[in-house]
Design a protein around this motif. Structure first.
Motif, short mmCIF file in Angstrom:
data_model
loop_
_atom_site.label_atom_id
_atom_site.label_comp_id
_atom_site.label_asym_id
_atom_site.label_seq_id
_atom_site.Cartn_x
_atom_site.Cartn_y
_atom_site.Cartn_z
N ILE A 247 0.92 -1.21 -0.06
CA ILE A 247 -0.04 0.05 -0.04
C ILE A 247 0.91 1.17 0.04
CG2 ILE A 247 -1.82 1.30 1.14
CD1 ILE A 247 -2.59 -1.37 2.38
N MET A 248 0.68 2.03 -1.07
CA MET A 248 1.50 3.27 -1.15
C MET A 248 0.55 4.36 -0.76
SD MET A 248 2.14 6.24 -3.15
CE MET A 248 1.74 6.12 -4.70
N VAL A 249 1.04 5.24 -0.05
CA VAL A 249 0.10 6.48 0.58
C VAL A 249 1.02 7.76 0.41
CG1 VAL A 249 -1.17 7.76 2.30
CG2 VAL A 249 -1.11 5.29 2.26
N LYS A 250 0.16 8.83 -0.60
CA LYS A 250 1.10 10.11 -0.55
C LYS A 250 0.14 11.14 0.18
CE LYS A 250 0.88 11.93 -4.57
NZ LYS A 250 1.26 12.33 -6.01
N ALA A 251 0.61 11.73 1.00
CA ALA A 251 0.10 13.08 1.76
C ALA A 251 0.78 14.45 1.09
CB ALA A 251 0.08 12.85 3.10
N LYS A 252 -0.29 15.39 0.72
CA LYS A 252 0.17 16.53 0.34
C LYS A 252 -0.39 17.57 1.28
CE LYS A 252 0.76 19.63 -3.78
NZ LYS A 252 0.59 19.83 -5.12
N GLY A 253 0.37 18.73 1.79
CA GLY A 253 -0.38 19.66 2.33
C GLY A 253 -0.91 20.90 1.58
N GLN A 254 -2.17 21.06 1.52
CA GLN A 254 -2.80 21.99 0.22
C GLN A 254 -3.24 23.25 1.10
OE1 GLN A 254 -4.41 19.73 -3.32
NE2 GLN A 254 -5.67 19.60 -1.72
N PHE A 279 7.49 -1.06 6.82
CA PHE A 279 7.19 0.07 6.34
C PHE A 279 8.42 0.90 6.16
CE2 PHE A 279 4.43 -0.91 10.06
CZ PHE A 279 3.01 -0.99 9.41
N LYS A 280 8.25 1.94 5.09
CA LYS A 280 9.37 2.88 4.66
C LYS A 280 8.45 4.05 4.57
CE LYS A 280 12.74 3.47 0.88
NZ LYS A 280 13.48 2.97 -0.17
N THR A 281 9.27 5.29 5.13
CA THR A 281 8.53 6.71 5.21
C THR A 281 9.56 7.70 5.03
OG1 THR A 281 8.70 7.19 7.27
CG2 THR A 281 6.80 6.02 6.52
N ASN A 282 9.34 8.74 4.41
CA ASN A 282 10.20 9.81 4.29
C ASN A 282 10.21 11.06 5.09
OD1 ASN A 282 8.26 10.97 3.17
ND2 ASN A 282 9.24 11.71 1.18
N ILE A 283 9.33 10.67 5.98
CA ILE A 283 9.16 11.55 7.27
C ILE A 283 8.18 10.78 8.11
CG2 ILE A 283 6.89 12.62 6.34
CD1 ILE A 283 7.90 15.45 7.72
N GLY A 284 8.25 11.08 9.63
CA GLY A 284 7.47 10.49 10.70
C GLY A 284 7.79 8.94 10.69
N ASN A 285 6.73 8.03 11.33
CA ASN A 285 7.11 6.91 11.62
C ASN A 285 5.58 6.27 11.42
OD1 ASN A 285 5.79 6.57 14.34
ND2 ASN A 285 6.98 8.28 14.47
N ALA A 286 5.65 4.88 11.04
CA ALA A 286 4.16 4.33 10.82
C ALA A 286 4.37 3.02 11.75
CB ALA A 286 4.34 3.75 9.30
N LYS A 287 3.23 2.67 12.16
CA LYS A 287 2.96 1.66 12.98
C LYS A 287 1.77 0.68 12.72
CE LYS A 287 1.26 4.00 16.96
NZ LYS A 287 1.35 4.34 18.26
N VAL A 296 -0.99 3.27 11.22
CA VAL A 296 -1.27 4.70 11.69
C VAL A 296 0.15 5.24 11.23
CG1 VAL A 296 -1.63 6.39 13.53
CG2 VAL A 296 -2.90 4.29 13.44
N TRP A 297 0.09 6.18 10.27
CA TRP A 297 1.28 6.95 10.05
C TRP A 297 1.34 8.43 10.63
CZ3 TRP A 297 1.91 9.51 4.32
CH2 TRP A 297 3.21 9.94 4.36
N ASN A 298 2.27 8.58 11.59
CA ASN A 298 2.46 9.81 12.58
C ASN A 298 3.24 10.84 11.73
OD1 ASN A 298 0.32 9.65 14.72
ND2 ASN A 298 1.74 7.75 14.86
N ILE A 299 3.09 12.03 11.60
CA ILE A 299 4.01 13.19 11.13
C ILE A 299 3.77 14.24 12.04
CG2 ILE A 299 4.66 14.82 9.38
CD1 ILE A 299 2.96 12.80 7.45
N LYS A 300 4.89 14.61 13.05
CA LYS A 300 4.69 15.69 14.04
C LYS A 300 4.61 17.05 13.42
CE LYS A 300 7.48 16.94 17.98
NZ LYS A 300 8.76 16.84 18.85
N SER A 301 5.23 17.06 12.31
CA SER A 301 5.17 18.64 11.70
C SER A 301 5.05 18.51 10.35
CB SER A 301 6.46 19.47 12.19
OG SER A 301 6.29 20.76 11.63
N GLY A 304 2.98 23.52 5.03
CA GLY A 304 2.19 23.63 4.00
C GLY A 304 2.73 23.24 2.40
N GLY A 305 2.24 22.92 1.47
CA GLY A 305 3.12 22.76 0.02
C GLY A 305 3.71 21.36 0.13
N LYS A 306 4.16 20.80 1.29
CA LYS A 306 5.22 19.75 1.23
C LYS A 306 4.31 18.44 0.82
CE LYS A 306 8.87 21.66 2.37
NZ LYS A 306 10.20 21.67 1.73
N GLU A 307 5.07 17.48 0.33
CA GLU A 307 4.59 16.16 -0.32
C GLU A 307 5.26 14.96 0.36
OE1 GLU A 307 4.12 14.11 -4.60
OE2 GLU A 307 3.03 15.97 -4.20
N TYR A 308 4.63 14.01 1.12
CA TYR A 308 5.22 12.88 1.72
C TYR A 308 4.83 11.66 1.25
CZ TYR A 308 7.17 16.86 4.64
OH TYR A 308 7.72 17.84 5.08
#
Length: 373
Positions: A247-254, A279-287, A296-301, A304-308
């Protein structure tokens, strides 16, 4: 008074017939009732009364009695029948609700009967005040008022990216550290007010379903408006025969680049028989939470405009297409400080007090995820 005798037989008859409703009628008399523990609280009217008012009053009676007796049940009514009569006499007069604030009632209806005679000779100061929740004579070294404008965004987006549900639910909350009994005047960029005063519509907001409250939460409002998802989510499921799934999930701050979403939590439902998560993420951690069948994919900060990206790899003993295709939606939780989606603004807070002291109003804006996102 004798009409109440018809209530229980009528109630039992309707219950047996499977036709029990919140309002029962006997001739020209209507019974509006609620049940609490082993008690029925019944209001009787011969008029076309405001049912919402009646039920609000009945639940308020439960609240007041519960604060007096801790547990409201048949035994507590029997043990405190004198106070029950005293309270009912104050709660309602001639069919109109009167004093329903337990803090005020406790000033002059106590559980010691000898205090009641003294209380009747004077009217408690809080009854004659404009506000019942605030004592007189309060003093603070530093006079401040904190205003929180909090908006929750409820969004539901289908797999094709179409917005199915979009609304903003907002509230304005106050925390007041002001001496005396000041008058506060709050000014907002409300469109209706702007039009009445002949001002332009620039940066004005049209609020819907506005409700005002007594204290703490000063007002609440709602806007049914098309809002783009503040954190846009795309997911791709890749099946490899009957042995594994990725499962690949992309998150973008709009939202604007100057803002940052804090405590972002992205919950991704997975098949119930998934195992061996990687799991493999370029930010935060997944469990993986197997008891909830969720990653659950947690991103502390999250600026806006970023994509992970987050990739989750699972082994599967078996896999059914229906389970993958009929999954619950991905949900997102977040909080963005110093930002509102609607554009509501506190234009001014005027604090007027007879002593003329200087006071500081502080305003904070917060946008957060709602219950349907």
């Amino acid at each position: 008074m004798s009409e109440i005798d018809y209530f229980m037989p009528l109630f039992m008859q309707k219950e047996e017939e499977g036709d029990l409703t919140p309002v029962l009628s006997h001739g020209k008399v209507h019974f509006l009732w609620i049940k609490h523990t082993n008690l029925y609280l019944v209001a009787i009217t011969m008029k076309n009364a405001n049912a919402s008012l009646v039920y609000s009053f009945l639940y308020k009676v439960v609240e007041v009695f519960s604060e007096y007796f801790k547990e409201l049940e048949e035994e507590s009514i029997r043990d405190n029948f004198v106070i029950v009569y005293e309270l009912l006499d104050e709660l309602m007069d001639f069919g109109f609700p009167q004093t329903t604030d337990s803090k005020i009632l406790q000033e002059y209806i106590t559980q010691q009967g000898n205090k009641l005679e003294i209380a009747k000779s004077r009217v408690p100061s809080t009854v004659t005040n404009a506000v019942s929740w605030r004592s007189e004579g309060l003093k603070y070294k530093k006079n401040e008022v904190f205003i929180d404008v909090i908006e929750s965004v409820n969004l539901l987006v289908n797999a094709n990216g179409s917005v199915l549900l979009s609304e903003i639910v907002g509230s304005i909350k106050l925390k007041v550290f002001l001496s005396g009994m000041p008058e506060l005047r709050l000014g907002l960029n409300d469109r209706v007010l702007f039009e009445l005063t002949g001002r332009g519509k620039n940066k004005s907001v049209e609020l819907e379903d506005v409700k005002f409250h007594q204290y703490f939460e000063l007002m609440s409002y709602r806007l049914s408006t098309q809002v783009k998802p503040l954190i846009w989510i795309e997911s791709v499921i890749e099946k490899f025969s009957h042995s594994r799934v990725e499962i690949m999930v992309k998150a973008k701050g709009q939202f604007k680049k100057q803002s940052v979403a804090n405590g972002v939590e992205i919950s991704v439902p997975v098949p119930s028989d998934a195992d061996s998560p990687k799991f493999k993420t370029n930010i935060g951690n997944a469990k993986y939470l197997p008891e909830k069948n969720t990653v659950v994919w947690n991103i502390k900060s999250f600026p806006g405009g970023k994509e992970y990206l987050m990739r989750a790899h699972f082994g599967l003993p078996s896999i059914e297409n229906e389970e993958l295709e009929g999954r619950p939606p991905i949900s997102v939780r977040f909080e963005i400080p110093y930002f509102t989606v609607s554009g509501i603004q506190v234009r001014y807070m005027k604090i007027i007090e007879k002593s003329g002291y200087q006071a500081l109003p502080w305003v904070r804006y917060i946008t957060q995820s709602g219950g349907k996102l």
